[in-house]
Design a protein around this motif. Structure first.
Motif, PDB file in Angstrom:
ATOM      1  N   SER A 266       0.843  -1.195   0.000  1.00 33.83           N
ATOM      2  CA  SER A 266       0.000   0.000   0.000  1.00 33.83           C
ATOM      3  C   SER A 266       0.879   1.246   0.000  1.00 33.83           C
ATOM      4  N   VAL A 267       0.345   2.310  -0.572  1.00 41.31           N
ATOM      5  CA  VAL A 267       1.037   3.601  -0.616  1.00 41.31           C
ATOM      6  C   VAL A 267       0.041   4.671  -0.202  1.00 41.31           C
ATOM      7  N   GLN A 268       0.447   5.503   0.724  1.00 40.91           N
ATOM      8  CA  GLN A 268      -0.397   6.608   1.189  1.00 40.91           C
ATOM      9  C   GLN A 268       0.381   7.919   1.067  1.00 40.91           C
ATOM     10  N   ARG A 269      -0.319   8.943   0.558  1.00 43.48           N
ATOM     11  CA  ARG A 269       0.337  10.242   0.400  1.00 43.48           C
ATOM     12  C   ARG A 269      -0.640  11.360   0.723  1.00 43.48           C
ATOM     13  N   ASP A 270      -0.125  12.370   1.409  1.00 46.23           N
ATOM     14  CA  ASP A 270      -0.926  13.545   1.740  1.00 46.23           C
ATOM     15  C   ASP A 270      -0.688  14.632   0.701  1.00 46.23           C
ATOM     16  N   PHE A 271      -1.791  15.185   0.190  1.00 44.14           N
ATOM     17  CA  PHE A 271      -1.734  16.295  -0.754  1.00 44.14           C
ATOM     18  C   PHE A 271      -2.425  17.492  -0.092  1.00 44.14           C
ATOM     19  N   GLY A 272      -1.755  18.096   0.845  1.00 46.29           N
ATOM     20  CA  GLY A 272      -2.380  19.190   1.581  1.00 46.29           C
ATOM     21  C   GLY A 272      -3.479  18.653   2.462  1.00 46.29           C
ATOM     22  N   ILE A 273      -4.711  19.063   2.196  1.00 43.10           N
ATOM     23  CA  ILE A 273      -5.843  18.606   2.992  1.00 43.10           C
ATOM     24  C   ILE A 273      -6.438  17.309   2.448  1.00 43.10           C
ATOM     25  N   LEU A 274      -5.888  16.793   1.348  1.00 41.33           N
ATOM     26  CA  LEU A 274      -6.344  15.531   0.772  1.00 41.33           C
ATOM     27  C   LEU A 274      -5.370  14.415   1.121  1.00 41.33           C
ATOM     28  N   ARG A 275      -5.909  13.223   1.346  1.00 45.96           N
ATOM     29  CA  ARG A 275      -5.089  12.054   1.635  1.00 45.96           C
ATOM     30  C   ARG A 275      -5.539  10.929   0.707  1.00 45.96           C
ATOM     31  N   GLY A 276      -4.608  10.436  -0.098  1.00 46.04           N
ATOM     32  CA  GLY A 276      -4.926   9.366  -1.034  1.00 46.04           C
ATOM     33  C   GLY A 276      -4.183   8.089  -0.689  1.00 46.04           C
ATOM     34  N   THR A 277      -4.866   6.950  -0.822  1.00 41.31           N
ATOM     35  CA  THR A 277      -4.271   5.656  -0.486  1.00 41.31           C
ATOM     36  C   THR A 277      -4.696   4.609  -1.505  1.00 41.31           C
ATOM     37  N   THR A 278      -3.736   3.776  -1.892  1.00 32.70           N
ATOM     38  CA  THR A 278      -3.995   2.651  -2.790  1.00 32.70           C
ATOM     39  C   THR A 278      -3.370   1.408  -2.179  1.00 32.70           C
ATOM     40  N   ALA A 279      -4.103   0.284  -2.210  1.00 37.58           N
ATOM     41  CA  ALA A 279      -3.602  -0.946  -1.605  1.00 37.58           C
ATOM     42  C   ALA A 279      -3.956  -2.143  -2.476  1.00 37.58           C
ATOM     43  N   LEU A 280      -3.032  -3.085  -2.545  1.00 37.19           N
ATOM     44  CA  LEU A 280      -3.222  -4.332  -3.275  1.00 37.19           C
ATOM     45  C   LEU A 280      -2.936  -5.487  -2.333  1.00 37.19           C
ATOM     46  N   ALA A 281      -3.845  -6.479  -2.281  1.00 37.38           N
ATOM     47  CA  ALA A 281      -3.675  -7.637  -1.401  1.00 37.38           C
ATOM     48  C   ALA A 281      -3.905  -8.917  -2.178  1.00 37.38           C
ATOM     49  N   LEU A 282      -3.066  -9.922  -1.922  1.00 37.71           N
ATOM     50  CA  LEU A 282      -3.183 -11.241  -2.543  1.00 37.71           C
ATOM     51  C   LEU A 282      -3.249 -12.297  -1.449  1.00 37.71           C
ATOM     52  N   THR A 283      -4.151 -13.263  -1.607  1.00 43.32           N
ATOM     53  CA  THR A 283      -4.292 -14.337  -0.623  1.00 43.32           C
ATOM     54  C   THR A 283      -4.429 -15.675  -1.333  1.00 43.32           C
ATOM     55  N   ARG A 284      -3.667 -16.651  -0.841  1.00 40.48           N
ATOM     56  CA  ARG A 284      -3.697 -18.006  -1.389  1.00 40.48           C
ATOM     57  C   ARG A 284      -4.181 -18.950  -0.295  1.00 40.48           C
ATOM     58  N   SER A 285      -5.282 -19.704  -0.543  1.00 38.87           N
ATOM     59  CA  SER A 285      -5.865 -20.610   0.448  1.00 38.87           C
ATOM     60  C   SER A 285      -5.766 -22.055  -0.043  1.00 38.87           C
ATOM     61  N   ILE A 286      -5.303 -22.947   0.848  1.00 39.32           N
ATOM     62  CA  ILE A 286      -5.126 -24.365   0.528  1.00 39.32           C
ATOM     63  C   ILE A 286      -5.823 -25.190   1.603  1.00 39.32           C
ATOM     64  N   TYR A 287      -6.649 -26.162   1.184  1.00 33.34           N
ATOM     65  CA  TYR A 287      -7.434 -26.989   2.102  1.00 33.34           C
ATOM     66  C   TYR A 287      -6.943 -28.434   2.051  1.00 33.34           C
ATOM     67  N   SER A 288      -6.806 -29.051   3.234  1.00 32.72           N
ATOM     68  CA  SER A 288      -6.419 -30.462   3.295  1.00 32.72           C
ATOM     69  C   SER A 288      -7.667 -31.338   3.308  1.00 32.72           C
TER      70      SER A 288
END
Length: 512
Positions: A266-288
Motif C-alpha cells: 500500500s502507498v499513502q500520500r498527503d496532498f495538503g488537505i487531501l489524503r490518497g491511499t492505494t492498496a493491493l492484497a493477494l491471498t492463497r488458500s489451501i485446504y487439506s
C-alpha cells in the motif's frame, strides 16, 4: 468471487477466551504505563527544582564576591536569562500516558472476530517514531537482538468445554499452550514489525476436536519523501475448520486444515488537505482432506483458491479530528479447479464502495464509521449473485481513565462451498469493555451477535449466533500473570435444533 475479507472457521467463543485474556492484559499494560509516566514526571520535577536551587546558590555566591553596590532584583543566569528559584515549580507537569494511544483493539480484530476478520483501514497512518510504542510493552524489557527487540510470551492453561447440539451433549477437558512473540526494529527511519502467535491443544478427558492454530505476519513500513508512507506486508495463517462452520463436512471426526498465504502493498500520500491511499492484497488458500467417522477421507482440493483485491481511498481533512472519506474495492477470485466436486464454477468478482468519516478526539473517542454497498457474482449462472447494503464501524471510547469500550460493527459477504449455495451476508456486532479493577487486576467483558443472512432462494435458514465472555488478569509480578476466562455461545436457527457451547479456563502467562 472476490473475498476482500478472509474467513476463519474458528468459533467466536473459542477465539473469545483468548481475546478476553489479551484484552485484559492490554489494559494492565496501560495502567502500568501511566504509573511509569507519572513517576518520571515527578522525578523530572524534582531534578529541575534541585538544579534551580544550585543555580541560585551559585549566582548568589558570585554576586557576593563581586558586589558593585548595585541592588539587582534578578540575577542573570549563565544563558543570559533571568534565573528564578520558583521557575521549576511553575513549569507544567509532564502529562500521564494516554489510554487511547496504545489500546487499539488489533488483538480483538485478530481473535474474537476470526469468523469475520476485519482489515485495517488502508489509510491508517502509523507515526514515524512512536515513543508510546515502547510504553505499550513497558511491562517487560524484551530481548535485544541487534537492532531489534523480541518480546515473547507463553501461556499454559487448563480448560473445560461443553457442547450441546439438540439432544447430543459432548464434554471435554484439555490443556492449551499459547505462544506469542513480537519482533520490532529500532531504526531511525522505517520500521519492520513481525508478530506471531500459535495455540496447541491436547484433550485429557472426554471427546471433542482439538483446534490447533498458528499465524505470523510481517509489516515493513517505508517512510518516503513528500509525506508518503508505503507498507509491504506478508503473512501465513494455519487453522482447522470447526464443526459448526457452515461449510464444515458432516460426520467428520477431523475437519480440513486450512493454510493461507498473504502478501500486500500500500502507498499513502498527503496532498495538503487531501489524503490518497492505494492498496493491493493477494491471498492463497489451501485446504487439506477431511477425515470421516468411518476412517475414509474427503478431498477438498476443489476449494483451493487465489484472491486479489485492489482498494482505494480518498480522504478530506476538515480538521485533524474529522476526515470524511470515500472508498472503492474490486476483487477477483480464481479457483484452481474450474468446477468443484459438485460441478459448480465458483470463480467470480466482487465490488464495493462506501463513504464515511474518521474521528480522532484523542483518548476519549477515535475510529471510523462508513456506509456503502457490496456485491459478489459468480461465473456459474446457477449461483445467484449476492448484494447488500453495508454498515461498518470501529470505535474506541474511553469514558474514564482505566476503562475502554470498543465497538465493532461489520457487514461482509461470506462465500459458500455447499452444493447449490452461493453464500450469505454476515452482520456482526461486537462490544468489548475493559476495566482496571485494581493496579494489578484487570477485568474484561465481551458480548457479540452475528446474523448469517442467506439469500431468499437458499435452502439454508438464517442463523443468529450470540456470544458472551468475561475474563480476569492478575499481574503477579513483572513476568507472570494469572488468567481466567468464562464464555458462552448460542447458535439459534429458524429450523432445526439450536446449539450451545460453554467454556471455562484458568492459566499462567510467562512473558519476557
Amino acid at each position: 468471487m472476490g473475498q476482500p475479507k478472509q474467513t476463519s472457521s474458528v468459533t467466536p467463543l473459542r477465539a473469545m477466551s483468548r481475546a478476553v485474556t489479551f484484552a485484559a492484559f492490554g489494559g494492565l499494560l496501560l495502567s502500568q504505563t501511566a504509573a511509569l509516566a507519572q513517576s518520571a514526571s515527578q522525578q523530572l520535577a524534582t531534578t529541575a527544582n534541585s538544579r534551580s536551587t544550585v543555580s541560585q546558590d551559585n549566582t548568589t555566591n558570585a554576586a557576593a564576591a563581586f558586589d558593585d553596590g548595585t541592588d539587582d532584583t534578578a540575577t542573570p543566569a549563565a544563558n543570559g536569562t533571568t534565573a528564578n528559584p520558583d521557575d521549576a515549580a511553575q513549569r507544567p507537569a509532564i502529562p500521564d500516558a494516554q489510554a487511547g494511544d496504545d489500546i487499539t483493539g488489533s488483538i480483538l480484530d485478530e481473535d474474537i472476530r476470526r469468523l469475520n476478520t476485519r482489515e485495517a483501514p488502508i489509510d491508517e497512518t502509523l507515526p514515524r517514531r512512536r515513543a508510546a510504542e515502547s510504553a505499550s510493552t513497558a511491562e517487560t524489557p524484551g530481548i535485544p537482538i541487534g537492532t531489534f527487540v523480541l518480546r515473547p510470551s507463553v501461556t499454559q492453561s487448563i480448560n473445560t468445554e461443553t457442547t450441546k447440539d439438540g439432544s447430543t451433549t459432548q464434554r471435554r477437558a484439555f490443556l492449551e499452550t499459547d505462544a506469542a512473540a513480537t519482533l520490532t526494529s529500532d531504526w531511525g527511519r522505517h520500521q519492520l514489525t513481525v508478530t506471531s502467535e500459535g495455540a496447541w491443544q491436547r484433550n485429557i478427558s472426554g471427546e471433542g476436536e482439538e483446534q490447533p492454530s498458528f499465524k505470523v505476519n510481517g509489516d515493513l513500513r517505508l517512510d518516503l519523501p513528500d509525506d508518503t508512507v508505503a507498507h509491504l506486508t506478508a503473512g501465513y495463517n494455519f487453522y482447522r475448520e470447526d464443526t459448526d462452520d457452515p461449510d464444515a463436512i458432516a460426520n467428520a471426526t477431523q475437519q480440513s486444515d486450512v493454510q493461507e498465504f498473504s502478501a500486500g502493498a500500500s502507498v499513502q500520500r498527503d496532498f495538503g488537505i487531501l489524503r490518497g491511499t492505494t492498496a493491493l492484497a493477494l491471498t492463497r488458500s489451501i485446504y487439506s482432506d477431511a477425515t470421516l467417522t468411518n476412517g475414509t477421507t474427503v478431498a477438498l482440493s476443489d476449494r483451493d483458491q487465489t484472491t486479489g483485491t485492489l482498494r482505494g481511498r480518498v480522504g478530506y481533512e476538515l480538521s485533524p479530528a474529522l476526515i470524511p472519506f470515500i472508498e472503492a474495492t474490486v476483487g477477483r477470485t480464481l479457483y484452481d479447479e474450474t468446477r468443484d466436486s459438485a460441478g459448480y464454477e465458483r470463480s467470480g468478482h466482487s465490488y464495493g464502495a462506501k463513504a464515511g468519516v474518521e474521528v480522532d478526539l484523542g483518548e476519549k473517542l477515535k475510529g471510523e464509521v462508513g456506509v456503502g454497498y457490496e456485491m459478489a457474482n459468480f461465473e456459474d449462472s446457477r449461483l445467484s449473485s449476492i448484494d447488500t447494503a453495508t454498515l461498518d464501524a470501529s470505535l474506541l471510547w474511553s469514558p474514564i481513565r482505566g476503562t475502554d469500550v470498543n465497538l465493532d460493527l461489520q457487514t461482509s459477504i461470506q462465500p459458500s462451498t455447499t452444493a447449490g449455495e452461493s453464500g450469505y451476508v454476515s452482520h456482526a456486532l461486537t462490544t468489548t469493555v475493559t476495566h482496571q479493577l485494581r493496579d494489578n487486576l484487570v477485568g474484561t467483558m465481551i458480548g457479540g451477535v452475528t446474523w448469517r443472512d442467506y439469500p431468499t432462494d437458499s435452502t439454508i435458514n438464517d442463523e443468529l449466533v450470540y456470544t458472551a465472555a468475561t475474563g480476569l488478569t492478575w499481574n503477579i509480578n513483572r513476568y507472570l500473570d494469572l488468567t481466567s476466562t468464562l464464555g458462552y455461545e448460542l447458535t439459534a436457527r429458524k429450523e432445526g435444533t439450536d446449539s450451545q457451547q460453554w467454556r471455562a479456563g484458568v492459566g499462567l502467562k510467562l512473558k519476557r
